[in-house]
Design a protein around this motif. Structure first.
Motif, PDB file in Angstrom:
ATOM      1  N   GLY A 232      37.567   7.704  42.951  1.00 44.77           N
ATOM      2  CA  GLY A 232      37.851   6.278  42.805  1.00 44.77           C
ATOM      3  C   GLY A 232      38.784   5.793  43.899  1.00 44.77           C
ATOM      4  O   GLY A 232      39.206   6.567  44.778  1.00 44.77           O
ATOM      5  N   PRO A 233      39.136   4.493  43.869  1.00 48.72           N
ATOM      6  CA  PRO A 233      40.066   3.947  44.870  1.00 48.72           C
ATOM      7  C   PRO A 233      41.390   4.707  44.841  1.00 48.72           C
ATOM      8  O   PRO A 233      41.929   5.002  43.769  1.00 48.72           O
TER       9      PRO A 233
ATOM     10  N   HIS B 225      44.484   3.811  42.688  1.00 50.12           N
ATOM     11  CA  HIS B 225      44.477   4.050  41.248  1.00 50.12           C
ATOM     12  C   HIS B 225      45.139   5.365  40.871  1.00 50.12           C
ATOM     13  O   HIS B 225      45.412   5.602  39.695  1.00 50.12           O
TER      14      HIS B 225
ATOM     15  N   HIS C   7      35.368  -2.250  42.069  1.00 47.57           N
ATOM     16  CA  HIS C   7      35.930  -1.334  43.057  1.00 47.57           C
ATOM     17  C   HIS C   7      35.545  -1.753  44.479  1.00 47.57           C
ATOM     18  O   HIS C   7      36.304  -1.560  45.425  1.00 47.57           O
TER      19      HIS C   7
ATOM     20  N   GLU D 116      37.997  -4.287  45.546  1.00 41.34           N
ATOM     21  CA  GLU D 116      39.280  -3.654  45.850  1.00 41.34           C
ATOM     22  C   GLU D 116      39.270  -3.058  47.256  1.00 41.34           C
ATOM     23  O   GLU D 116      40.206  -3.256  48.045  1.00 41.34           O
TER      24      GLU D 116
ATOM     25  N   GLU E 204      44.421  -5.990  43.245  1.00 39.11           N
ATOM     26  CA  GLU E 204      43.828  -5.750  41.933  1.00 39.11           C
ATOM     27  C   GLU E 204      43.908  -6.982  41.039  1.00 39.11           C
ATOM     28  O   GLU E 204      42.945  -7.313  40.331  1.00 39.11           O
TER      29      GLU E 204
END
Length: 345
Positions: free
Chosen positions: A39-40, A43, A302, A305, A311
């Motif tokens: 994921g990003p 995070h 996402h 982002e 966010e």
């Protein structure tokens, strides 16, 4: 109306006070969310945040729904019981998934087969009881039977109902990737369900949904419960809902659409959830067929982002999209009512 307002207030209060108990309990035990490694990167700082906040949502929904009926001496409707049932059992599936993630200290819980199979089993049981016990018709429509409705027959409708419940459940699960995103969008959808349900109750001759008042009271219990949870889930989140919350909320939303006979209107009522799901489908299809990604990362929140949006910017803009889609759905519902003329009144 008293039942509706009471249910919403009770659910809100229960969720607001139960959620911090869950937060403290999980922190004392060192239980926290495992973050996807793919994921990003921003995070990763959220690792360790308490999860399974969906438990508070479920407690608030069930408790407020029961207390409203006990206090007012009103009987439970079959449709209402089924919506609560599919919500709770879907939440249990999600809870097991969350517990496995915590125990294994990985972002993977149940196997795909076990998770999907359990969802299909719960949805199938709901579909059969909805038709044979709650007497939900086997036709689907946008706003009411008789208005662009399509008859599917018993087998066809049951298959369709399973697809709706499982699909909506997983759609909310995919959307639950930013602090407050899924819960905020769900509030719009359930508020619209409450409004539609109450309108159907006031005009039962036009819609023939005899459990509509009870469903309106239940819908606001969902709104109050999710709103109380959002108090703690708003960025930066003190707790995540986990699959216990997202699977429960999604299946409940799909079940509402089915028992209210607004099956196809769900595409607008849950507009954000639809877009999030389509973004994943498009990403997977494009990569496997053309070996190219259409998005920087899926689901689409996402992508925004990684595109450079903060966010909170992504969150608020997607909330706006969800609100507009829901407003259009309610507008379409009311426009159809106006077309009924004196019969609807």
């Amino acid at each position: 109306m008293i039942a509706i307002l009471t249910g919403s207030g009770l659910a809100l209060i229960v969720a607001i006070f139960v959620t911090p108990i869950l937060i403290d309990r999980q922190r004392s035990r060192g239980v926290g969310q495992q973050i996807r490694e793919d994921g990003p990167s921003r995070h990763l700082v959220k690792a360790g945040t308490p999860t399974m906040g969906g438990i508070a949502i479920l407690i608030a929904i069930v408790l407020s729904y029961m207390l409203v009926h006990i206090h007012l001496g009103v009987s439970f409707s079959r449709s209402g019981i089924l919506v609560v049932g599919v919500t709770v059992f879907s939440g249990i599936i999600g809870l097991i998934d969350d517990l496995l993630k915590v125990r294994n200290r990985r972002s993977l819980g149940l196997t795909k087969l076990a998770k999907f199979g359990s969802q299909v089993l719960v949805a199938t049981l709901f579909a059969l009881l909805a038709h044979f016990w709650a007497h939900v018709p086997t036709a689907i429509s946008f706003v009411r039977l008789g208005s662009l409705s399509i008859g599917l027959g018993t087998v066809g409708w049951c298959i369709f109902a399973v697809l709706v419940v499982v699909g909506t459940s997983n759609a909310v699960n995919l959307t639950d990737g930013l602090d407050g995103l899924a819960s905020g969008a769900a509030i719009f959808a359930f508020a619209a369900m409450a409004l539609i349900s109450y309108w159907m109750f006031r005009h039962v001759a036009a819609y023939k949904v005899h459990d509509a008042l009870d469903l309106a009271a239940l819908a606001v219990c969902f709104v109050g419960a999710i709103l109380g949870f959002l108090w703690w889930n708003a960025p930066p989140a003190k707790i995540f809902m986990g699959d216990a919350g997202s699977l429960a909320i999604g299946s409940g939303l799909g079940a509402f659409a089915l028992v209210l006979r607004v099956d196809l209107l769900l595409l607008l009522l849950g507009g954000l959830f639809v877009v999030e799901t389509l973004s994943v489908i498009a990403q997977v299809f494009s990569f496997r067929v053309f070996h190219r990604r259409v998005l920087k990362m899926a689901p689409i929140h996402h992508h925004f982002e990684l595109y450079g949006w903060p966010e909170t910017t992504v969150l608020i803009r997607l909330w706006i999209f969800a609100g507009v889609a829901t407003a259009i759905a309610v507008g379409a519902f009311y426009a159809d009512f106006l077309s009924l003329g004196s019969f609807g009144r």
